[in-house]
Design a protein around this motif. Structure first.
Motif, short mmCIF file in Angstrom:
data_model
loop_
_atom_site.label_atom_id
_atom_site.label_comp_id
_atom_site.label_asym_id
_atom_site.label_seq_id
_atom_site.Cartn_x
_atom_site.Cartn_y
_atom_site.Cartn_z
N ALA A 31 122.03 21.47 68.68
CA ALA A 31 121.10 22.40 69.32
C ALA A 31 121.84 23.23 70.35
CB ALA A 31 119.96 21.64 69.99
N VAL A 32 121.37 24.46 70.52
CA VAL A 32 121.92 25.35 71.54
C VAL A 32 120.77 25.93 72.34
CG1 VAL A 32 123.34 27.39 71.99
CG2 VAL A 32 123.79 25.98 69.98
N PHE A 33 120.83 25.81 73.66
CA PHE A 33 119.90 26.53 74.52
C PHE A 33 120.59 27.78 75.03
CE2 PHE A 33 118.19 27.71 78.69
CZ PHE A 33 116.91 28.04 78.28
N ILE A 34 119.97 28.92 74.77
CA ILE A 34 120.53 30.21 75.14
C ILE A 34 119.66 30.80 76.24
CG2 ILE A 34 121.27 32.46 74.27
CD1 ILE A 34 120.87 31.00 71.40
N PRO A 35 120.17 30.90 77.45
CA PRO A 35 119.35 31.40 78.56
C PRO A 35 119.16 32.91 78.46
CG PRO A 35 121.59 31.17 79.31
CD PRO A 35 121.57 30.69 77.88
N PRO A 36 118.16 33.44 79.14
CA PRO A 36 117.90 34.89 79.04
C PRO A 36 119.10 35.74 79.47
CG PRO A 36 116.51 33.84 80.74
CD PRO A 36 117.15 32.76 79.98
N GLN A 37 119.90 35.25 80.40
CA GLN A 37 121.04 36.03 80.89
C GLN A 37 122.05 36.33 79.78
OE1 GLN A 37 119.82 33.24 82.16
NE2 GLN A 37 119.76 33.26 84.40
N ALA A 38 122.05 35.51 78.73
CA ALA A 38 123.05 35.68 77.66
C ALA A 38 122.80 36.91 76.82
CB ALA A 38 123.08 34.43 76.77
N GLU A 40 122.65 39.77 78.12
CA GLU A 40 123.35 40.87 78.81
C GLU A 40 124.86 40.71 78.86
OE1 GLU A 40 121.34 41.03 82.56
OE2 GLU A 40 119.41 41.20 81.51
N LYS A 41 125.32 39.48 78.90
CA LYS A 41 126.77 39.27 79.04
C LYS A 41 127.12 37.85 78.62
CE LYS A 41 126.19 37.53 83.65
NZ LYS A 41 126.45 37.49 85.04
N PRO A 42 128.40 37.60 78.33
CA PRO A 42 128.82 36.22 78.03
C PRO A 42 128.57 35.33 79.24
CG PRO A 42 130.53 37.79 77.43
CD PRO A 42 129.52 38.57 78.21
N VAL A 43 128.15 34.11 78.98
CA VAL A 43 127.83 33.17 80.06
C VAL A 43 128.61 31.87 79.85
CG1 VAL A 43 125.51 34.16 80.32
CG2 VAL A 43 125.84 32.17 78.83
N PRO A 44 128.73 31.06 80.92
CA PRO A 44 129.39 29.76 80.78
C PRO A 44 128.66 28.87 79.79
CG PRO A 44 129.11 30.33 83.10
CD PRO A 44 128.31 31.33 82.31
N VAL A 45 129.35 27.84 79.31
CA VAL A 45 128.72 26.92 78.35
C VAL A 45 128.96 25.48 78.81
CG1 VAL A 45 130.75 27.05 76.84
CG2 VAL A 45 128.61 26.17 75.93
N GLY A 73 121.82 30.56 84.24
CA GLY A 73 122.41 31.38 83.19
C GLY A 73 123.59 30.73 82.50
N VAL A 74 123.40 29.53 81.97
CA VAL A 74 124.46 28.89 81.18
C VAL A 74 123.90 28.46 79.83
CG1 VAL A 74 125.72 28.07 83.21
CG2 VAL A 74 124.03 26.58 82.14
N ILE A 75 124.72 28.56 78.81
CA ILE A 75 124.38 28.03 77.49
C ILE A 75 124.61 26.51 77.51
CG2 ILE A 75 125.34 27.87 75.14
CD1 ILE A 75 125.43 30.91 75.09
N VAL A 76 123.72 25.77 76.85
CA VAL A 76 123.92 24.32 76.68
C VAL A 76 124.04 24.02 75.19
CG1 VAL A 76 122.97 22.01 77.02
CG2 VAL A 76 122.57 23.79 78.75
N LEU A 128 133.02 27.30 66.34
CA LEU A 128 131.76 27.83 65.82
C LEU A 128 130.92 28.43 66.96
CD1 LEU A 128 130.30 27.66 62.94
CD2 LEU A 128 128.92 25.86 63.97
N ILE A 129 130.88 27.74 68.08
CA ILE A 129 130.10 28.22 69.23
C ILE A 129 130.71 29.51 69.78
CG2 ILE A 129 129.41 27.68 71.60
CD1 ILE A 129 127.82 26.13 69.48
N ILE A 130 132.01 29.53 69.94
CA ILE A 130 132.68 30.73 70.46
C ILE A 130 132.45 31.92 69.54
CG2 ILE A 130 134.95 31.75 70.89
CD1 ILE A 130 135.83 29.06 72.00
N ASN A 131 132.49 31.67 68.24
CA ASN A 131 132.35 32.77 67.28
C ASN A 131 130.93 33.29 67.15
OD1 ASN A 131 135.05 32.50 66.75
ND2 ASN A 131 134.78 31.39 64.80
N ASN A 132 129.94 32.48 67.51
CA ASN A 132 128.56 32.86 67.20
C ASN A 132 127.64 33.06 68.40
OD1 ASN A 132 128.11 32.71 64.09
ND2 ASN A 132 129.45 30.99 64.58
N PHE A 133 128.11 32.72 69.59
CA PHE A 133 127.24 32.85 70.76
C PHE A 133 127.99 33.57 71.89
CE2 PHE A 133 125.88 29.24 68.28
CZ PHE A 133 124.51 29.43 68.19
N PRO A 134 127.21 34.20 72.78
CA PRO A 134 127.84 34.98 73.86
C PRO A 134 128.36 34.09 74.99
CG PRO A 134 125.46 35.11 74.04
CD PRO A 134 125.74 34.32 72.80
N VAL A 135 129.41 33.33 74.70
CA VAL A 135 129.94 32.40 75.70
C VAL A 135 131.21 32.94 76.35
CG1 VAL A 135 128.99 30.40 74.50
CG2 VAL A 135 131.37 31.06 74.09
#
Lengths: 278, 278
Positions: A31-38, A40-45, A73-76, A128-135
């Motif tokens: 599972a991935v939680f994507i915060p609203p801040q993501a 607009e820009k890459p966020v920490p994970v 504003g962090v992805i989990v 996979l996470i780096i390639n597919n999410f704004p991290v």
């Protein structure tokens, strides 16, 4: 990568995926939680590693982590605790086999072909996470509970370039010396205890240190505290080898997610602060 | 009253009790979250009413309500959704019988002897809580989810002296007009629809109003929104009869506890504000 479920949650999105993982030669779920801040820009994970028997769902249903991830504003990312499926080796007991991968890469039969959780999480799923999410891949932290607390500390120490912050709830700190760890290491790594050291936080910290302080919370009423989770050897080794540890024994708390939830806000704030400074 | 389980949680205590309830002629289970502030003085109490199939556990495990109750210093009581047990009438479907009490007092067989949830919650359990916990009984609010949102609004309107604040997530607002409500009311109250009006928020609000505004959140992607949870008749009746309602359609959210958790902080703050002013 196939989307299984999606919920709007705290202004962001909680999404469950499955994919064919080469490392574990199995279908893996996460599972991935994507915060609203993501948006607009890459966020920490932050990588959350769960305990025995758990899947991605325990932390996302019971810990409140999404509230604090949305605030900061962090992805989990919540990986599963092992490969699973009918063709995957298993054991009828809860603390070995499916649901009990111990975040290591097994060398013994029948486990070695699939139980490669260290390599899976730090390699294949990482990519996979780096390639597919704004991290922001320079800002990654790792935390976990129980077996996942063991996973968080050992992967943090072993992969110092990957993770810049680390915390743990109720971690197994000396797995080579307690029943859960001995059973798993014997099965996955074999009887030569030298090979166990690479996955034992108390041994690892003697040769691997981070400049970042590790945060650990344990509950004083944790039913596993004295048998599975003793802290003394790890804290002594960390102290001797200059690994800073913020260890807190939380009075009255047990091993449950009611404990984890109670301190999750502080853990997320801890990671955010460390990732900013790193 | 017998203590079944206890966890330290957010600096307070989450405790599960069971007791022999005269009203329902059964053993009833409920949970109470006692915030740390209650050690020093009586505090407000919020009654959380759960939805179909739920017990005390859903809200305490999945909504994060304890975090906000601890922050504001309010006790939370989570009753069960019906009497339960081998000798209690039941139905094999999830939306009638055990787990589906609908917060009413049944008049029909085989339900009338045990299914007295209105009287139980506003009478017997109310008294038990006042007698055993440090509550300020002039500061009580009620909230709930789905069937429990229906319960919160109807009990609030019916028992205006008891509850001084009310909010609901995804409530059944016109039960007499939707399948869930029709099935339950037919079984519990019989075929005379006049008797249904006392438990139908849309009918009740025509004769019972509160000076306090009611907060309602629904998710725009709630899978039950159009079939079980239509809002139009309730909002029209409330408007016509001067019951203030803060209705919010939350874009993208569904019926799950991921939705409830996302807005729980705002609901608790809403109750605390209203209870202060009441």
């Amino acid at each position: 990568m196939k989307e299984i479920s999606r919920w709007k949650n705290f202004g962001g999105d909680l999404v469950v995926f499955e994919h064919d993982a080469k490392t574990t030669q199995s279908v893996m779920t996460f599972a991935v939680f994507i915060p609203p801040q993501a948006k607009e820009k890459p966020v920490p994970v932050l990588w959350y590693l769960s305990g025995l028997t758990c899947t991605w769902a325990n932390v996302m249903e019971k810990s409140g982590i999404q509230a604090y991830a949305a605030k900061h504003g962090v992805i989990v990312v919540a990986p599963d605790t092992s490969p699973r499926g009918e063709n995957i080796p298993d054991n009828e007991q809860y603390d070995l086999g499916q649901g009990a991968g111990f975040y290591l890469s097994a060398t013994e039969q029948p486990w070695a072909e699939h139980y490669q959780m260290d390599t899976y999480i730090t390699g294949e799923l990482q990519q996979l996470i780096i390639n597919n999410f704004p991290v922001d891949d320079e800002k990654q932290g790792v935390l976990g509970h129980s077996m996942g607390g063991h996973g968080a500390i050992t992967l943090f120490l072993k992969h110092a370039k990957l993770y810049k912050s680390c915390s743990a709830f109720s971690p197994i700190l000396s797995p080579s010396d307690v029943p859960w760890g001995q059973k798993a290491f014997q099965a996955y790594l074999g009887s030569n205890k030298d090979t166990w050291q690479a996955y034992d936080a108390t041994q690892l910290v003697k040769s691997h240190q981070s400049e970042q302080e590790i945060l650990i919370d344990q509950g004083s009423e944790d039913q596993f505290l004295s048998t599975q989770l003793p802290k003394e050897d790890f804290l002594a080794a960390a102290n001797e080898h200059d690994q800073a540890v913020m260890y807190r024994l939380q009075a009255g708390y047990d091993h449950s997610y009611y404990f984890v939830a109670s301190f999750m806000e502080e853990h997320i704030a801890w990671h955010v602060r460390q990732l900013k400074e790193s």
